[in-house]
Design an enzyme around this catalytic site. Structure first.
Site, PDB file in Angstrom:
ATOM      1  N   CYS A  33      -0.887  -2.722  -0.417  1.00 53.53           N
ATOM      2  CA  CYS A  33      -0.972  -1.743  -1.509  1.00 53.53           C
ATOM      3  C   CYS A  33      -1.418  -0.415  -0.916  1.00 53.53           C
ATOM      4  CB  CYS A  33      -1.897  -2.227  -2.625  1.00 53.53           C
ATOM      5  SG  CYS A  33      -3.620  -2.480  -2.125  1.00 53.53           S
ATOM      6  N   ASN A  36      -5.880  -1.047  -0.260  1.00 51.34           N
ATOM      7  CA  ASN A  36      -6.294  -2.378   0.217  1.00 51.34           C
ATOM      8  C   ASN A  36      -7.683  -2.760  -0.308  1.00 51.34           C
ATOM      9  OD1 ASN A  36      -6.858  -4.100   3.394  1.00 51.34           O
ATOM     10  ND2 ASN A  36      -5.899  -4.870   1.572  1.00 51.34           N
ATOM     11  N   CYS A  38      -7.948  -3.090  -4.123  1.00 51.13           N
ATOM     12  CA  CYS A  38      -7.750  -3.652  -5.474  1.00 51.13           C
ATOM     13  C   CYS A  38      -6.639  -4.705  -5.480  1.00 51.13           C
ATOM     14  CB  CYS A  38      -7.430  -2.536  -6.475  1.00 51.13           C
ATOM     15  SG  CYS A  38      -8.796  -1.397  -6.772  1.00 51.13           S
ATOM     16  N   ARG A  39      -5.394  -4.270  -5.404  1.00 51.65           N
ATOM     17  CA  ARG A  39      -4.280  -5.194  -5.625  1.00 51.65           C
ATOM     18  C   ARG A  39      -4.017  -6.156  -4.470  1.00 51.65           C
ATOM     19  NH1 ARG A  39      -0.177  -0.493  -6.942  1.00 51.65           N
ATOM     20  NH2 ARG A  39      -1.583   0.448  -5.403  1.00 51.65           N
ATOM     21  N   SER A  40      -3.857  -5.624  -3.252  1.00 55.07           N
ATOM     22  CA  SER A  40      -3.426  -6.525  -2.163  1.00 55.07           C
ATOM     23  C   SER A  40      -4.482  -7.539  -1.721  1.00 55.07           C
ATOM     24  CB  SER A  40      -2.869  -5.736  -0.969  1.00 55.07           C
ATOM     25  OG  SER A  40      -3.835  -4.876  -0.401  1.00 55.07           O
ATOM     26  N   ASP A 150      -1.392   0.081 -10.562  1.00 55.51           N
ATOM     27  CA  ASP A 150      -2.653   0.349  -9.874  1.00 55.51           C
ATOM     28  C   ASP A 150      -3.774   0.405 -10.912  1.00 55.51           C
ATOM     29  OD1 ASP A 150      -4.740   1.275  -8.411  1.00 55.51           O
ATOM     30  OD2 ASP A 150      -3.638   2.924  -7.479  1.00 55.51           O
TER      31      ASP A 150
HETATM   32  P1  4NP Z   1      -5.192  -0.370  -4.442  1.00 55.19           P
HETATM   33  O1  4NP Z   1      -5.918   0.634  -5.467  1.00 55.19           O
HETATM   34  O2  4NP Z   1      -4.056   0.397  -3.796  1.00 55.19           O
HETATM   35  O3  4NP Z   1      -4.694  -1.470  -5.317  1.00 55.19           O
HETATM   36  O4  4NP Z   1      -6.235  -0.827  -3.437  1.00 55.19           O
HETATM   37  C1  4NP Z   1      -6.418   1.896  -5.130  1.00 55.19           C
HETATM   38  C2  4NP Z   1      -7.600   1.999  -4.441  1.00 55.19           C
HETATM   39  C3  4NP Z   1      -8.126   3.247  -4.148  1.00 55.19           C
HETATM   40  C4  4NP Z   1      -7.460   4.379  -4.576  1.00 55.19           C
HETATM   41  C5  4NP Z   1      -6.266   4.276  -5.254  1.00 55.19           C
HETATM   42  C6  4NP Z   1      -5.743   3.019  -5.523  1.00 55.19           C
HETATM   43  N1  4NP Z   1      -8.008   5.660  -4.308  1.00 55.19           N
HETATM   44  O5  4NP Z   1      -7.446   6.659  -4.791  1.00 55.19           O
HETATM   45  O6  4NP Z   1      -9.002   5.783  -3.584  1.00 55.19           O
END
Ligand code: 4NP
Length: 183
Positions: A33, A36, A38-40, A150
């Protein structure tokens, strides 16, 4: 004992970013993702949970990575971990950045959304590497728009929705891999 050994081996190889060379080489799956956190990492944990539920620990290795390096070294987002824990799933992954070497280390690379897909494909130099990359929701029985939203800017309900979606998609992925793997 077997479970314990698998857990130890998984941690051992994961920390060294190398993969085991066994008689039946495990199939290596990477989830990707943006951050790294939240989702993955949740996809990784849910996939491994499904693998364990089916007694397939010797056949699969999973990891996760982000296309952005901003959260490298961090544990999964507190909200993601709290939501996973509410379902009995403990996430221990530390964020790392996707690299070109991952095309060689992994058999398949599952991305969460089209931005991840574009980013990862831009790093691929061969058709063989490009062919390893797909949207995870390809294996979701109810794929919606094909992307995992997200949850970062949303509320608790968004994290729960992503949990339910990823649970379904990772279970669908395992069914797919079991049906199509020849090894
Ligand atoms: P992820 O979510 O891609 O599912 O890990 C996010 C984590 C952090 C951010 C955006 C999305 N950020 O903007 O810091």
């Amino acid at each position: 004992m077997v479970l314990f050994c698998n857990a130890v081996l998984h941690g051992y190889y994961k920390n060294r970013n190398i993969l085991p060379d066994m008689h039946t080489t495990p199939y290596r799956v990477l989830f990707v993702c943006l951050g790294n956190i939240c989702r993955s990492p949740l996809a990784e944990g849910l996939f491994l949970q499904a693998v364990q539920a089916h007694g397939l620990q010797s056949r699969y290795v999973a990891d996760s990575a982000g296309t952005n390096s901003g959260h490298t070294g961090q544990q999964a987002d507190l909200r993601t971990r709290a939501n996973a824990a509410s379902h009995g799933l403990v996430l221990t992954h530390r964020a790392r950045t996707f690299s070109e070497a991952d095309f060689e280390h992994f058999d398949s690379i599952y991305v969460m959304d089209r931005a991840n897909l574009t980013h990862v494909l831009a790093l691929a130099h061969t058709q063989a590497h490009r062919a390893k990359v797909a949207l995870l929701r390809t294996h979701d029985p109810a794929p919606g728009d094909g992307q995992v939203p997200d949850p970062w800017f949303g509320d608790e309900a968004g994290f729960e929705a992503v949990y339910q979606l990823l649970r379904r998609a990772t279970q669908g992925l395992l069914v797919h891999l079991q049906a199509h793997r020849s090894a």
